[in-house]
Write an enzyme that holds these catalytic residues in place. Structure first.
Site, PDB file in Angstrom:
ATOM      1  CG  ASP A 209      -1.664   1.292   1.427  1.00 53.04           C
ATOM      2  OD1 ASP A 209      -2.485   1.620   0.558  1.00 53.04           O
ATOM      3  OD2 ASP A 209      -1.417   1.999   2.423  1.00 53.04           O
ATOM      4  CG  LEU A 290      -7.434   9.852   3.645  1.00 53.09           C
ATOM      5  CD1 LEU A 290      -7.300  11.135   4.438  1.00 53.09           C
ATOM      6  CD2 LEU A 290      -8.678   9.900   2.779  1.00 53.09           C
ATOM      7  NE  ARG A 291       0.933   5.599   2.795  1.00 57.83           N
ATOM      8  CZ  ARG A 291       0.931   4.755   3.821  1.00 57.83           C
ATOM      9  NH1 ARG A 291       0.185   3.671   3.772  1.00 57.83           N
ATOM     10  NH2 ARG A 291       1.674   4.980   4.879  1.00 57.83           N
ATOM     11  N   GLY A 292      -4.470   6.377  -1.457  1.00 55.90           N
ATOM     12  CA  GLY A 292      -5.020   6.207  -2.814  1.00 55.90           C
ATOM     13  C   GLY A 292      -5.509   7.516  -3.394  1.00 55.90           C
TER      14      GLY A 292
END
Length: 373
Positions: A209, A290-292
């Site tokens: 991720d 919230l990385r996406g």
């Protein structure tokens, strides 16, 4: 870089030209976008053996323009940006000392599978520190990779702890070494590129991720393309200089596009409604954290800058969102990483568009046409 400098670089070391690589558009696009905006967070390339992963990454490093660095500095310190320079250089700058600057090729550092943490992070000579009262630091691979590319082949076979160290440094831009109460830190801002073969196992989801993008590559199936690749390789091996000359103008053109994109990037705007829709796609796919959202926004802006525009379009988002989200989906433990069809479907629903002919649905390979040639 001037044509003379390009020729000199070619004479110094012979690397297969990036613009001559056939196919694997998804991988090439992901690498270019990370070079334009290193804050995307690197790219994980998973695919079959012998599909040109290492060749492509070396070709990209060779293509990149030279950068200004402080002469004889182990951290490739930037002559004027404090975030990209070591403490010693910063101190000299504050004291008004003269700093010699040289132009240097962007470093590509290969991380060997058997590397120890000391080799990666660097070591502190405690004896020297205690006896002479100086911080005796022996820089590691992270120091060498500052402002360059750090490539880890077979990253899925690397010790999880080391992968964690690499990802921490890539995210923060700094490497800190602590031993016996002595602490030393130095800049370590690099594009982290990992590659591997899914047959040899996947990375743990929490590590996966943290890679900004995930490119899937597959063996080329079309016989005509396979013949073209084989013939190109033979031509390059037979007469590398002549082959490089053939692609020189294309190399220079792509190099200039990357430089222009880096300069244009701060001016690129992504409309509020589009940002909301990106987050809607992430929410619909049940992406953790919230990385996406962040990476999808950054990647869309980098692609827009690469194409010389300042307003992000729906199509820009379509072309990067699978690369940014496919490895973040929750899945059955026995299932391999989703090819991207789920992401494409969610994108089509949220943005109210039809999946185009070149989408994942139609070719089933996870390849998306990128316009990078």
């Amino acid at each position: 870089m001037s044509p003379t400098a390009v020729a000199t670089a070619a004479a110094r070391r012979v690397v297969f030209p990036f613009t001559a690589i056939v196919g694997q558009e998804e991988m090439k696009l992901a690498l270019i976008l990370n070079v334009i905006d290193p804050k995307i967070g690197g790219v994980m390339i998973m695919g079959d053996r012998g599909t040109g992963k290492s060749t492509t990454i070396r070709a990209l490093a060779d293509l990149l323009p030279e950068i200004p660095v402080v002469a004889n500095d182990p951290f490739n310190s930037h002559p004027s940006d404090p975030d990209l320079m070591g403490d010693e250089i910063r101190q000299k700058l504050e004291n008004g000392e003269d700093i010699p600057v040289v132009q240097k090729k962007v470093q590509m550092v290969d991380l060997p599978l058997g590397a120890t943490e000391d080799r990666v992070c660097g070591t502190i000579d405690i004896e020297k520190a205690l006896s002479e009262g100086v911080k005796a630091f022996e820089p590691g691979l992270l120091a060498k990779a500052n402002r360059g590319i750090l490539y880890v082949d077979e990253v899925n076979l690397l010790d999880d702890h080391l992968v964690d160290v690499l990802l921490d440094s890539a995210a923060s831009g700094w490497n800190t070494v602590e031993r016996e109460g002595i602490s030393i830190r130095h800049p370590a801002r690099f594009v982290l590129v990992g590659s591997g073969n899914p047959e040899e196992g996947e990375l743990r989801p929490q590590l996966l991720d943290r890679f900004g993008m995930h490119a899937e590559i597959h063996t080329v199936k079309e016989p005509a393309l396979r013949v073209q690749i084989v013939e190109q390789r033979a031509e390059f091996d037979q007469n590398p200089q002549e082959f490089l000359e053939k692609y020189k103008s294309q190399q220079e053109e792509l190099q200039q596009r990357i430089i222009n994109a880096q300069e244009l990037l701060p001016s690129v705007n992504i409309d509020y409604d589009l940002r909301v829709k990106i987050s809607e796609v992430c929410s619909e796919l049940d992406v953790d954290g919230l990385r996406g959202d962040i990476v999808s926004n950054r990647a869309a802006k980098a692609l827009t800058a690469f194409e010389g525009r300042t307003e992000v379009t729906v199509d820009d988002i379509r072309r990067v969102i699978t690369l940014c989200l496919r490895h973040r989906l929750r899945k059955d433990p026995l299932e391999s990483i989703d090819s991207g069809y789920k992401v494409e479907k969610a994108f089509a629903r949220v943005f109210g568009v039809e999946l185009p002919e070149d989408s994942v649905q139609s070719n089933g390979t996870g390849q998306i046409k990128t316009g990078v040639r």
